[in-house]
Design an enzyme around this catalytic site. Sequence first.
Site, PDB file in Angstrom:
ATOM      1  N   GLU A  14       1.080   5.623   0.262  1.00 34.64           N
ATOM      2  CA  GLU A  14       0.491   6.948   0.506  1.00 34.64           C
ATOM      3  C   GLU A  14       1.217   7.922  -0.407  1.00 34.64           C
ATOM      4  OE1 GLU A  14      -2.146   7.204   2.197  1.00 34.64           O
ATOM      5  OE2 GLU A  14      -2.051   5.167   2.996  1.00 34.64           O
ATOM      6  N   ASP A  63       0.864  -1.191   0.000  1.00 35.69           N
ATOM      7  CA  ASP A  63       0.000   0.000   0.000  1.00 35.69           C
ATOM      8  C   ASP A  63       0.893   1.231   0.000  1.00 35.69           C
ATOM      9  OD1 ASP A  63      -2.932   1.060   0.490  1.00 35.69           O
ATOM     10  OD2 ASP A  63      -1.616   2.234   1.773  1.00 35.69           O
ATOM     11  N   ASP A 116      -2.843  -0.209   6.278  1.00 28.23           N
ATOM     12  CA  ASP A 116      -3.708  -0.559   5.149  1.00 28.23           C
ATOM     13  C   ASP A 116      -3.229  -1.831   4.462  1.00 28.23           C
ATOM     14  OD1 ASP A 116      -4.957   1.726   5.866  1.00 28.23           O
ATOM     15  OD2 ASP A 116      -4.800   2.740   3.935  1.00 28.23           O
ATOM     16  N   HIS A 124      -5.432   4.900   6.542  1.00 28.37           N
ATOM     17  CA  HIS A 124      -4.760   5.749   5.552  1.00 28.37           C
ATOM     18  C   HIS A 124      -3.272   5.897   5.864  1.00 28.37           C
ATOM     19  CE1 HIS A 124      -8.284   6.787   3.248  1.00 28.37           C
ATOM     20  NE2 HIS A 124      -8.922   7.116   4.351  1.00 28.37           N
TER      21      HIS A 124
END
Length: 642
Positions: free
Chosen positions: A48, A46, A192, A187
Amino acid sequence: MPAAPPVAPAAAPLGPPAPRPVRSPVQTSLDDLGTPLHDVTFVVVDLETTGGSARTCAITEIGAVKVRGGEVLGELSTLVDPGGPVPPLITVLTGITDAMVAAAPPVDQVLAAFWEFVGDAVLVAHNAPFDTGFLRAAGARSGRPWPGNEVVCTVSLSRAVLGRDEVRDHKLGTLAAHLGSATTPTHRALDDARATVDVLHALLGRLGGVGVRTLEDLRDQLRAGARLQPARRSRRHLAEGLPSAPGVYLFLDGLGEVLYVGTSRDIRRRVRSYFTAGETRARMDQMVARAARVVPVVCPTPLEAAVRELRLIAEHRPAYNRRSTRPERGRWLKLTDEAFPRLSVVRRVADDGAAYLGPVSSARAAELAVEALHEAHPLRRCTARLPARPAPGASACALADLGRCGAPCTGAQGREDYARVVARVRAAMDGDARAVAGAGLRRAAEAAADERFEEASTHRDRLLAYLAASGARARLEPLAAAPELVAARRRPADAGGGWEVVLVRHGRLAGTAVAPAGTDPVPVVASLRAAGEVVEPPALPAPAALVAETELVARWLEQDGVRLVELEGTWASPLHGAAGLVQRLRLPASTDELDHLLDDALAPTTWDAVDAGGLDSRPQVEVEVETGRALASGGAAAQPSP
């Protein structure tokens, strides 16, 4: 259920037959059957980022978990220097700040460690195109090309496994809660990724129940929607005998239950498409496998077909329709009819003398709109019914000390003074958006000036929710109030020409008809009015139909080329309504633009007439059409198609 017809073998190629290979009489190994999923190494990743575009935005954090056979083999988590500032909205969403990434390694160093961690594993991500798009873009910029790992998207898996009757959407948070993940998405990349691991294992467990046990089976499952399935071929006869005409079609199972409702300009052609490889929706495979017959409903106009589809979906709530299955879920803002009125959120409009605003799409949108009205007007927020005379010793809440309420509960504000506040709220609900827009913009501007961007966005969202509710009422109430409206639109030549005539009563479609090319449309209008559905007046401002139906009618009336034929009643739009503000308020590009919007919304408003109870004096732009004038007079709208 009829058996699938046998599939003919492929034709042999021309020329001499190829020699048969000599086969050893040995048993094939289990490895020839594929790679068992419990032996596959997955790396769940994952990211960001600073935004949504891989071309212009950068990675701020990578989290990855390596698993095999249900066991965690390792984890990787690191912040990444994006090479620029982290936008405030991203900081609000993820909690990642400029200070946190200032000392983080650059993306080229992180990618080297990440791909070493991944090795030859299968890469897994939720909404994989997003994450792989950023990894590819970052690799291209740093000279590290994509190594070619196989990718599995858990969104695609979820859509193949979980039906609409199980989950409302396929967001990671929704799936984690539904499938019992031990980690709640936050988040942040590692959290995540851990949640995605649990989602992956739960989905693979579901697929194992239908025979997906190898990596090759998993690939086939993800590609299944692109192939023509035997279940589809065996149902192709359902399209036989259907009309090649516009209208609605219903798929029914053997017990007569409606499985799916759709609409098309050519029913036969559209239904046949469900049995071809062009239909790639996984849920349609299941629907077609259950279908026993198709019922057509021919409609003279596309609008009638759309409305019938909406009504049928609302009535039957088919398992395989994803939209409009619960169109009654809207909300309304209500200004109660009592000694000291207050705002509340209700599901339906009643004929009780109260003022209503809406409809809005959800309870959350209704709450935001209520907050916008409270920001502009010091209306009480307590829910108790207050007597005309306050009880001795009554005490006020904290809102009175903050100047956000006049405290009528203690007698500090009398009924006349409170009535002035109520009159202003009623005016804002009736269509004058200036006071609410001014208050919302002022608070947003003050918060933005102090760099309190999250608070500024909250004021923006409240204002937009109010404007959406006010705009919806201004758009739908005139139709709901009109006892009868007849409109016509010239049909395109490829549809046969002529006129498409629509009859609307109190916002409900009461009938449609077609006046063929070269004929006088006046008798068609007269016949339609005589045979149209009788519709009782509703409790305004709600229409006498589903709100979604009146929205369809309003969109049709707003098309280019639509001509008003008959109108019994008045069609009016508030001069200072929400329609002119909504688009400009969505994305203010700069502080100067916000100041301009603030000045525009705070244009001088005279409240003397409102305070005196003269709400009818609020400025309006009105359009009135007398009954029986447009087509009957032989004007432009009465001319038949050539």
